[in-house]
Design an enzyme around this catalytic site. Structure first.
Site, PDB file in Angstrom:
ATOM      1  N   HIS A  79     -18.210 -20.039  49.409  1.00 31.48           N
ATOM      2  CA  HIS A  79     -17.672 -21.037  50.359  1.00 31.48           C
ATOM      3  C   HIS A  79     -17.712 -20.470  51.782  1.00 31.48           C
ATOM      4  O   HIS A  79     -17.483 -19.282  51.993  1.00 31.48           O
ATOM      5  CB  HIS A  79     -16.234 -21.418  49.977  1.00 31.48           C
ATOM      6  N   HIS A 112     -21.845 -15.227  35.033  1.00 25.33           N
ATOM      7  CA  HIS A 112     -20.512 -15.306  35.636  1.00 25.33           C
ATOM      8  C   HIS A 112     -19.474 -14.504  34.869  1.00 25.33           C
ATOM      9  O   HIS A 112     -18.526 -13.999  35.481  1.00 25.33           O
ATOM     10  CB  HIS A 112     -20.055 -16.772  35.758  1.00 25.33           C
ATOM     11  N   HIS A 120     -13.020 -22.195  37.120  1.00 25.88           N
ATOM     12  CA  HIS A 120     -13.933 -21.090  36.752  1.00 25.88           C
ATOM     13  C   HIS A 120     -13.218 -19.741  36.730  1.00 25.88           C
ATOM     14  O   HIS A 120     -13.508 -18.840  37.491  1.00 25.88           O
ATOM     15  CB  HIS A 120     -15.237 -21.082  37.553  1.00 25.88           C
ATOM     16  N   ARG A 123      -5.535  -3.185  37.690  1.00 21.76           N
ATOM     17  CA  ARG A 123      -5.744  -3.544  36.276  1.00 21.76           C
ATOM     18  C   ARG A 123      -4.707  -4.557  35.799  1.00 21.76           C
ATOM     19  O   ARG A 123      -5.001  -5.415  34.986  1.00 21.76           O
ATOM     20  CB  ARG A 123      -5.778  -2.298  35.394  1.00 21.76           C
ATOM     21  N   HIS A 156     -10.685 -19.877  43.634  1.00 20.44           N
ATOM     22  CA  HIS A 156     -11.065 -19.158  44.863  1.00 20.44           C
ATOM     23  C   HIS A 156      -9.808 -18.585  45.509  1.00 20.44           C
ATOM     24  O   HIS A 156      -9.469 -18.907  46.640  1.00 20.44           O
ATOM     25  CB  HIS A 156     -11.858 -20.070  45.801  1.00 20.44           C
ATOM     26  N   ASP A 196     -20.867 -25.673  36.932  1.00 18.81           N
ATOM     27  CA  ASP A 196     -20.901 -25.290  38.355  1.00 18.81           C
ATOM     28  C   ASP A 196     -22.353 -25.298  38.833  1.00 18.81           C
ATOM     29  O   ASP A 196     -22.745 -24.533  39.712  1.00 18.81           O
ATOM     30  CB  ASP A 196     -20.248 -23.933  38.595  1.00 18.81           C
ATOM     31  N   ASP A 232     -22.777 -18.883  31.592  1.00 23.13           N
ATOM     32  CA  ASP A 232     -24.227 -18.874  31.835  1.00 23.13           C
ATOM     33  C   ASP A 232     -24.840 -17.503  31.599  1.00 23.13           C
ATOM     34  O   ASP A 232     -26.033 -17.317  31.817  1.00 23.13           O
ATOM     35  CB  ASP A 232     -24.524 -19.340  33.274  1.00 23.13           C
ATOM     36  N   GLY A 233     -24.042 -16.538  31.157  1.00 20.25           N
ATOM     37  CA  GLY A 233     -24.561 -15.191  30.954  1.00 20.25           C
ATOM     38  C   GLY A 233     -24.461 -14.327  32.199  1.00 20.25           C
ATOM     39  O   GLY A 233     -24.731 -13.123  32.131  1.00 20.25           O
TER      40      GLY A 233
HETATM   41 ZN   LIG Z   1     -16.256 -22.216  42.947  1.00 23.67          ZN
END
Ligand SMILES: [Zn+2]
Length: 335
Positions: free
Chosen positions: A93, A203, A168, A179, A147, A226, A200-201
């Site tokens: 963003h 993210h 997400h 941690r 975000h 996304d 998606d492998g």
């Molecule tokens: Zn986003």
């Protein structure tokens, strides 16, 4: 195995098939074209997503989406501009257009969007966020946390104010975290929050997907793409089918943000480690999730259809016929 699935429902899609929903020259025909292409991936309903931008950039896209009468268009997901200005948490963003949360600004955007904004992703730590969350909830608009570099207290406050989704989860947060406690654990542990995941492998690593779904439970996990314009293109690469086009052919936009599609299908801000949307499709998100978690397909498919629909208080549209190849771990949608 032949499956009859409820139509898939994507809560977060920035563009598809070469079409960017955030482009100022967006037209209704282009949106319909993107929606028809998404139908081939099993998606019969979605929330086109408009990310952080100035009001002047937001308005043209919002107007086009607002006037669109198409069964697949279920509303608008407004992601930002009330998000963290910090690198990492902000993701792709634009820092220039991130702003404090404001009921007046939201009202102006909702007005130009014809009242069709049904989901807003914001960061609890930005000034005005709690008041806006309460306002959204009272207006029947879902509030999502994303975000963000919020503290545990700020996340607790946002949940009490009525936020119901972690957007997400595991992405759109600081690159480096203590941690514990940290924003991911707090969002994961908040029972009032659904979580959307981009499987998606790129993210989220496999063990993270598995652990997050176990922690949230099947009924509070939502798969989103996304996706941005690179998704669903002939050029849309996958891990199995790398894209060999030139680097110019791999440049896409989300509004005024330039992104690059990697040969492996990863979408990033050029020259940075930051992801910028995905080239994922929702049918592949289901297949990836089955492969990574070992859950049966009938437990995973609802995460991309009935669960996101119910989260919004909506229903799915239509039925999708698909073949599930358990040996290859592939879901093939029948047109
Ligand atoms: Zn986003």
């Amino acid at each position: 195995m032949r499956l009859m699935l409820p139509g898939l429902f994507d809560l977060q899609v920035n563009g598809f098939g070469g079409i960017d929903f955030n482009a100022t020259d967006l037209t209704a025909d282009r949106v319909v074209e993107a929606l028809e292409l998404m139908r081939r991936t099993g998606v019969t309903r979605c929330l086109p997503t408009l990310i952080t931008s100035s009001f002047d950039r937001f308005a043209p896209s919002a107007r086009v989406l607002a006037r669109l009468a198409h069964p697949a268009m279920a509303g608008i997901h407004m992601e930002g501009p009330y998000v963290s200005p910090e690198d990492g948490a902000r993701g792709a963003h634009s820092r220039a257009h991130v702003q404090p949360a404001s009921i007046d600004d939201f009202a102006r955007r909702q007005d130009v969007a014809g009242g069709r904004i049904v989901l807003v992703t914001l960061a609890p730590e930005v000034p005005g966020a709690m008041t806006l969350i309460e306002h959204l909830v009272a207006a029947g608009v879902r509030a999502a946390i994303g975000h963000t570099a919020a503290t545990p207290e700020q996340i607790g406050d946002a949940v009490r104010a009525g936020a119901t989704l972690a957007t997400h989860l595991g992405n759109g947060c600081p690159q480096m975290l203590p941690r514990h406690p940290n924003v991911i654990w707090e969002l994961l542990g908040a029972d009032a929050l659904f979580a959307s995941l981009i499987v998606d492998g790129f993210h989220l690593p496999p063990a993270t997907v598995k652990s997050m779904i176990r922690a949230k439970g099947h009924d509070r996990t939502i798969l989103v793409t996304d996706a941005m314009a690179a998704a669903g293109c002939d050029a849309g690469a996958t891990l199995e089918r790398p894209f060999a086009g030139s680097s110019a052919e791999r440049r896409y936009t989300i509004g005024d943000v330039e992104c690059e599609l990697g040969a492996d299908g990863r979408v990033s801000l050029p020259g940075t480690p930051y992801l910028a949307g995905s080239s994922l499709t929702l049918d592949r998100a289901i297949a990836n999730t089955v492969r990574l978690t070992g859950l049966p397909i009938d437990a995973v498919a609802p995460m991309a259809s009935t669960i996101p629909a119910a989260y919004l208080g909506m229903t799915t549209v239509g039925t999708v016929t698909a073949d599930w190849d358990s040996d290859a771990g592939e879901l093939r949608i029948t047109p």
